[in-house]
Write a protein that holds these residues in place. Structure first.
Motif, mmCIF file in Angstrom:
data_model
loop_
_atom_site.group_PDB
_atom_site.id
_atom_site.type_symbol
_atom_site.label_atom_id
_atom_site.label_comp_id
_atom_site.label_asym_id
_atom_site.label_seq_id
_atom_site.Cartn_x
_atom_site.Cartn_y
_atom_site.Cartn_z
ATOM 1 N N LEU A 136 -8.614 56.059 -39.556
ATOM 2 C CA LEU A 136 -7.387 55.732 -40.273
ATOM 3 C C LEU A 136 -6.691 57.238 -39.888
ATOM 4 N N ILE A 138 -6.020 57.856 -36.380
ATOM 5 C CA ILE A 138 -4.665 57.401 -35.688
ATOM 6 C C ILE A 138 -3.542 58.038 -36.472
ATOM 7 N N ASN A 139 -3.519 58.342 -37.612
ATOM 8 C CA ASN A 139 -2.344 59.317 -38.401
ATOM 9 C C ASN A 139 -2.369 60.434 -37.620
ATOM 10 N N GLU A 188 -8.963 45.828 -37.331
ATOM 11 C CA GLU A 188 -7.771 46.426 -38.186
ATOM 12 C C GLU A 188 -7.202 47.603 -37.908
ATOM 13 N N LYS A 189 -8.082 48.523 -37.569
ATOM 14 C CA LYS A 189 -7.337 49.990 -37.081
ATOM 15 C C LYS A 189 -6.612 49.681 -35.852
ATOM 16 N N ALA A 246 -5.072 47.221 -34.788
ATOM 17 C CA ALA A 246 -3.736 46.403 -35.348
ATOM 18 C C ALA A 246 -2.745 47.564 -35.933
ATOM 19 N N TYR A 247 -3.187 48.485 -36.682
ATOM 20 C CA TYR A 247 -2.394 49.306 -37.545
ATOM 21 C C TYR A 247 -1.800 50.199 -36.592
ATOM 22 N N ALA A 248 -2.648 50.550 -35.540
ATOM 23 C CA ALA A 248 -2.124 51.752 -34.531
ATOM 24 C C ALA A 248 -0.950 51.051 -33.799
ATOM 25 N N LYS A 249 -1.148 49.722 -33.425
ATOM 26 C CA LYS A 249 -0.184 49.042 -32.727
ATOM 27 C C LYS A 249 1.256 48.766 -33.460
ATOM 28 N N GLU A 250 1.053 48.746 -34.691
ATOM 29 C CA GLU A 250 2.300 48.649 -35.611
ATOM 30 C C GLU A 250 2.811 50.012 -35.863
ATOM 31 N N GLN A 251 2.285 51.026 -35.364
ATOM 32 C CA GLN A 251 2.749 52.335 -35.300
ATOM 33 C C GLN A 251 3.398 52.922 -33.958
#
Length: 569
Positions: free
Chosen positions: A123, A126-127, A148-149, A151-156
């Motif tokens: 994370l 990605i941040n 999950e990581k 998917a989180y990146a895609k949301e950002q």
């Protein structure tokens, strides 16, 4: 040691290949054991060609990966090349970043910190991409399980291209492209690429779009060969071609970073074994002792004088690594004895202050000592982290899967893996691991095995025979250095224990009607009685060259010796 003679090929096949190639039956046997049955297959084996590399677009999602990178370049996006902190990961990052920078300036690298981020996509990484306006991350040697990581990146608003070679889980991340030949629905003809090998296929595909051929990319193969050696992947098929040409680059015109490492050890002609034991540990030491960025910086450096400074820094880390490795190994061995666990079928040890960067090496050392599936744990944040190592022919990954109720996260291969778990689950996991191994392992696998390619006599060992053997290189899994057994040997009477502490054995062996040959057995001084007083014995060995005062002669490198009457196995 168990001595096992490999199942010998059918005599008619040996004769047919012998006649086709005009070689002796032992060479024909060695080739057949490696699945080589025809003249054309032998030609491909002995004369690797870049033309034997597969079309990169046969790999699932390769077209999508190339299109997304081309789109990023066209739109002036920032590209982050992200990789694991070990040799495979750092060479992969150096490979992709240095290639892309020949086409496009907005390319940056990221290696996670082993200690506060752990293995794989984090994370924090990605941040970092989010804060610095990166819209595309190319992940190398990791990511296949980062569902999950990603998917989180895609949301950002950050896209991922994953280049991995580890086994996928039940779900594959929803990335723009997932390049991994181990995916069930990927029809790429060769599954055993390392992470850097998958990265090389990506630059091969990108280069083809610019009208370049694989010959234009040969300079990158020093990185690929280093990763192939370090990651212990099979050296057959496509890996053999990549390693063969990569070694040529290392030995003729390596990049400044690798040249600087070689300058420190004063070695000229390297084999893949030298890469594993000289180059790889130094690259690895950066991520183990400090940060993997240091390795990437060395490998992408174009100025040789600067590379020498980086290499010196990394060599210092490697010296620190050696000291830690020695100390922790001693503490772990003492722990096994104190806990009266010498007779377990597994080794599981834990100490909270052990250096996380060294526990994988310690696990390998313990496996060498007790020869059983091994886990070394240390404290990592509020969890325990471990490195796992296995014995030949036993899949430790499957055991971890069976114990997964106690584990937070795990990943890896048949013989090496990593995992994390909560401290309160340690004892339950330790017991479950021992129980699962006890249930599933064939007890014979807990005795180290030497696989013998052929039984020969000393008279068979000629300069011509050795010249052909050398052409079997580069050696590695699926193409190991040929091992031979010879019976009815005698020492000429000059055998002795050598070395500072007399732990090595040096003998001159003979058979009736044969010339004598020098044989050296490292760490075999305690077997002197077997050969003393000209007693007959048998030996298992490989053949190599010894250079002394300008003279080169053949010698036997002993793997084991036994009394003539001792039963093998």
């Amino acid at each position: 040691m168990r001595w096992t003679l490999k199942q010998q090929p059918d005599s008619s096949k040996i004769e047919a290949l012998q006649n086709a190639l005009q070689v002796d039956p032992v060479v024909a046997t060695l080739l057949l054991e490696r699945g080589i049955e025809t003249f054309d297959e032998a030609k491909k084996f002995f004369r690797p060609s870049l033309n034997d590399l597969h079309n990169p677009f046969l790999m699932k999602d390769m077209d999508k990966a190339v299109a997304r990178i081309e789109q990023a370049i066209a739109n002036h996006e920032n590209i982050l090349v992200y990789g694991d902190y070990d040799v495979d990961g750092t060479t992969s990052v150096a490979l992709i970043a240095s290639y892309l920078k020949t086409k496009y300036p907005l390319v940056y690298t990221y290696i996670p910190n082993r200690y506060d981020e752990g293995y794989g996509i984090s994370l924090k990484g990605i941040n970092f991409a989010l804060e610095n306006d990166f819209t595309l991350i190319i992940a190398l040697d990791c990511g296949i399980k980062a569902v999950e990581k990603v998917a989180y990146a895609k949301e950002q608003g950050i896209d991922f291209i994953i280049c991995d070679h580890h086994r996928p889980g039940s779900e594959v991340p929803n990335a723009i492209a997932v390049l991994d030949p181990k995916q069930d629905d990927c029809n790429y003809p060769y599954e055993e690429l390392c992470g850097c090998g998958v990265g090389f296929k990506l630059i091969q595909a990108l280069a083809s779009k610019d009208g370049q051929t694989v010959e234009d990319l040969v300079a990158y193969l020093d990185l690929v060969a280093t990763a192939i050696g370090a990651d212990i992947v099979p050296i057959n098929g496509e890996n053999r071609v990549l390693a063969y040409f990569g070694l040529q680059v290392i030995n003729s015109n390596p990049r400044p970073g690798i040249k600087a490492i070689l300058e420190q050890v004063h070695k000229t002609e390297l084999t893949i074994t030298d890469v594993v034991f000289i180059v790889a540990p130094r690259i690895n030491a950066a991520g183990r002792m400090k940060h993997g960025n240091y390795a990437v910086t060395l490998l992408v450096e174009t100025d040789y004088e600067k590379a020498l400074l980086h290499a010196k820094e990394i060599d210092d880390y490697n010296s620190d690594r050696r000291e830690e490795d020695k100390r922790i190994t001693e503490e772990a061995l003492n722990q096994i004895i104190e806990n009266k666990e010498e007779h377990n079928l597994t080794t599981v040890v834990y100490q909270e202050d052990w250096h996380k960067g060294v526990i994988g090496i310690v696990a390998s050392r313990l496996t060498e000592t007790y020869y059983r599936p091994t886990l070394v744990f240390t404290k990592s944040g509020n969890k325990l982290a471990a490195s796992a190592r296995s014995v030949r022919d036993f899949d430790i990954y499957n055991v971890l899967e069976a114990c997964s109720e106690h584990i937070e996260q795990f990943g890896g291969h048949k013989y090496a893996a990593g995992l994390t778990l909560k401290e309160e689950n340690y004892q339950a996991f330790k017991q479950a691991f021992e129980d699962e191994v006890s249930k599933t392992i064939d007890r014979s696998l807990l005795v180290p095995e030497i696989k013998i390619d052929a039984q020969i006599d000393l008279k068979d060992i000629t300069p011509k025979f050795y010249r052909i053997l050398k052409q079997f290189a580069p050696f590695g899994p699926q193409n190991m250095t040929p091992v031979f057994m010879t019976d009815h040997l005698q020492d000429t009477g000059y055998g002795k224990c050598v070395g500072e502490d007399k732990t090595h054995l040096r003998i001159t062996v003979k058979q009736p009607q044969s010339n004598s040959l020098v044989a050296i057995g490292f760490g075999m001084g305690d077997k002197y009685d077997i050969i003393s007083d000209k007693k007959p014995f048998k030996a298992v060995y490989s053949i190599d060259e010894n250079e002394w005062q300008g003279n080169v002669s053949l010698q036997l490198k002993l793997r084991d010796i036994k009394d003539i009457n001792e039963i093998d196995g």
